[in-house]
Design a protein around this motif. Structure first.
Motif, short mmCIF file in Angstrom:
data_model
loop_
_atom_site.label_atom_id
_atom_site.label_comp_id
_atom_site.label_asym_id
_atom_site.label_seq_id
_atom_site.Cartn_x
_atom_site.Cartn_y
_atom_site.Cartn_z
N ASP A 251 48.78 43.71 39.21
CA ASP A 251 47.56 44.08 38.50
C ASP A 251 47.48 43.41 37.14
O ASP A 251 48.48 42.98 36.57
N ALA A 252 46.27 43.35 36.64
CA ALA A 252 46.00 42.86 35.29
C ALA A 252 44.87 43.69 34.72
O ALA A 252 44.09 44.31 35.46
N CYS A 254 41.71 43.93 31.64
CA CYS A 254 40.90 43.39 30.55
C CYS A 254 40.04 44.52 30.00
O CYS A 254 39.75 45.49 30.71
N THR A 421 41.13 47.43 35.32
CA THR A 421 42.42 47.04 35.90
C THR A 421 42.15 46.58 37.32
O THR A 421 41.52 47.30 38.11
N ASP A 423 43.35 44.03 40.93
CA ASP A 423 44.36 43.34 41.75
C ASP A 423 44.10 41.84 41.64
O ASP A 423 43.06 41.35 42.10
N HIS A 424 45.06 41.12 41.04
CA HIS A 424 44.84 39.69 40.80
C HIS A 424 44.83 38.88 42.09
O HIS A 424 44.47 37.69 42.08
N ARG A 425 45.18 39.49 43.21
CA ARG A 425 45.12 38.77 44.48
C ARG A 425 43.69 38.65 45.00
O ARG A 425 43.37 37.71 45.75
N CYS A 427 40.81 38.48 43.09
CA CYS A 427 39.92 37.69 42.25
C CYS A 427 40.68 37.19 41.04
O CYS A 427 41.80 37.64 40.76
N ASP A 428 40.07 36.29 40.32
CA ASP A 428 40.68 35.79 39.09
C ASP A 428 40.05 36.49 37.89
O ASP A 428 39.17 37.34 38.01
N GLY A 429 40.48 36.07 36.70
CA GLY A 429 39.99 36.72 35.49
C GLY A 429 38.52 36.51 35.24
O GLY A 429 37.87 37.36 34.60
N ALA A 432 36.67 39.28 37.18
CA ALA A 432 36.91 40.58 36.53
C ALA A 432 36.17 40.66 35.20
O ALA A 432 35.55 41.69 34.88
#
Length: 453
Positions: A251-252, A254, A421, A423-425, A427-429, A432
């Motif tokens: 996870d990531a 922004c 928050t 799941d980076h799998r 989509c990309d930043g 998001a």
């Protein structure tokens, strides 16, 4: 002639394989009607009252309160036969999913009471005098008899797990009702007594340690380090899911600050127009569904076996709700097809059911995206754990007055921090960030949302 039928723990759905007995609602010897709730159980999803499909007399129960039983194991046995005058039909209800009961109200519960009568003296033999039978002297102390008035089964379970005897506990609620605070106070007193006893043993003569320790029996699940709380039921299921999420999802997060002044003004105007009241959460949910329509990658889940990202058509919106038993996430089904008023009513209904422990497994599963309003706890920001197997969660902080540059001048505005928050799998930043920026724009200028309605 009576026939004894065995009632087994039914399949409560959603792949559940076991349940924990919270409270028995009947005793051996009770007369039960068809579809009368006989036991309250806790699964990994919800609290459920289980009704019995037979009418008759309870002859046996299996499992103590607090024990776990697998699906299909015996719950109780009921003697059924020719009904006595005034009793209902003894046929089974025919329900497939007994765990959710029926719409008809259960018959009034009757209990077969054993009388404490003095046994009759046997006939005296000729020429002998029958001995007189004297009642036994009353005990020196009589504990509270009959059912104990407790505010909820959860409080009863808490007392049982920590060795608190409810029959000896005075209740602080109306008419002596025992509240959760009463049980927690008794638990703290137990720990304090144990600590004091340990200190006394440390300085007492070695010849008489047993006299000190015998004064304070303590429950088996307390220790000098604190109180042990079992990770079972809903709390255990949440722990397992969060652990799995943290282990599997890269996870990531922004975040962005947004001026929510116009958003709050719009809500006031909506509620002043009449009709059902619109909640802040409902308006944010409506913004979320519009944002997900523009960025469907975030309404998805990862199929690890197929190595595919599955984008979902419907938005089933989960929202975090804090209850006595911990954090639960009820799900508003088909949120994308609801307006703000419908969303507000459904949020209120599910929140009330969550606090009362009445959520069904179906109302706690199937979410595709979660809205987490942690601002109700008085905090500005958070980096939450994604609700597996979903792909994203929108977090909302508290809305508070802050200095803000508005139309080129410094002003006091209502400001909120929004976080995503994801799941980076899936989509990309950029995706998001686009989602979060759209949500922030709708909060700052609610008219933006009209473009997608």
């Amino acid at each position: 002639m009576a026939q004894v039928l065995e009632f087994k723990l039914p399949d409560l759905g959603e792949g559940l394989t076991e349940a924990s007995i919270v409270t028995w609602l009947v005793q051996v010897g009770d007369v039960v009607a068809v579809d009368q709730p006989v036991v309250e159980v806790e699964t990994a999803k919800a609290m459920v009252e289980v009704p019995c499909p037979y009418g008759g007399v309870v002859t046996a129960r299996f499992g103590e309160e607090g024990s776990e039983l697998p699906v299909g194991s015996p719950l109780l046995t009921v003697a059924v036969g020719t009904p006595a005058e005034g009793e209902g039909d003894d046929e089974g209800s025919g329900n497939v999913l007994v765990g959710y009961g029926t719409a008809a109200a259960p018959a009034r519960r009757r209990r077969v009471r054993r009388q404490d009568a003095v046994p009759a003296a046997a006939p005296a033999a000729p020429g002998r005098t029958a001995p007189s039978v004297s009642p036994a002297p009353p005990p020196e102390a009589t504990p509270r008899s009959g059912p104990v008035s407790v505010i909820s089964p959860l409080v009863r379970k808490l007392a049982r797990e920590h060795g608190v005897d409810l029959r000896e506990l005075p209740g602080s609620g109306p008419d002596g009702l025992i509240l959760r605070a009463d049980v927690e106070s008794a638990m703290r007193e137990t720990v304090q007594v144990r600590t004091h006893v340990a200190e006394a043993e440390a300085v007492a003569p070695a010849a008489a340690p047993s006299q000190v320790s015998a004064q304070a029996p303590t429950p088996s699940d307390t220790s000098a380090d604190g109180i042990r709380v079992p990770l079972r039921g809903i709390r255990g299921a949440v722990a397992d899911k969060l652990t799995r999420s943290r282990r599997e999802i890269p996870d990531a997060t922004c975040w962005v600050d947004a001026d929510a002044t116009e958003f709050m003004h719009a809500r006031v105007a909506m509620n002043a127009a009449g009709g059902g009241k619109i909640s802040v959460l409902a308006l944010l949910a409506r913004i979320c569904t519009a944002a997900l329509a523009r960025h469907p990658e975030l309404n998805s889940r990862v199929d690890l076996a197929a190595r595919e990202v599955v984008q979902l058509d419907a938005v089933h919106l989960g929202f975090a709700a804090q209850t006595e038993r911990g954090l639960v996430v009820p799900v508003v089904k088909d949120a994308h097809g609801r307006d703000a008023e419908s969303l507000s009513a459904e949020f209120a209904r599910l929140t009330e059911a969550a606090r009362a422990g009445r959520l069904t497994p179906g109302e706690l599963t199937g979410g595709t995206f979660t809205l987490n309003n942690y601002g109700v706890f008085g905090v500005d920001g958070s980096t939450p754990i994604i609700n597996h197997p979903e792909a994203a969660m929108l977090g909302v902080g508290r809305i508070i007055p802050k200095p803000w540059v508005h139309q080129g001048e410094l002003a006091v505005r209502q400001v909120v921090q929004l976080s995503l928050t994801f799941d980076h799998r899936v989509c990309d930043g950029g995706t998001a960030g686009g989602f979060l920026r759209y949500v922030a724009d709708c909060v700052e200028q609610p008219a933006v949302l009209l473009r997608t309605l």
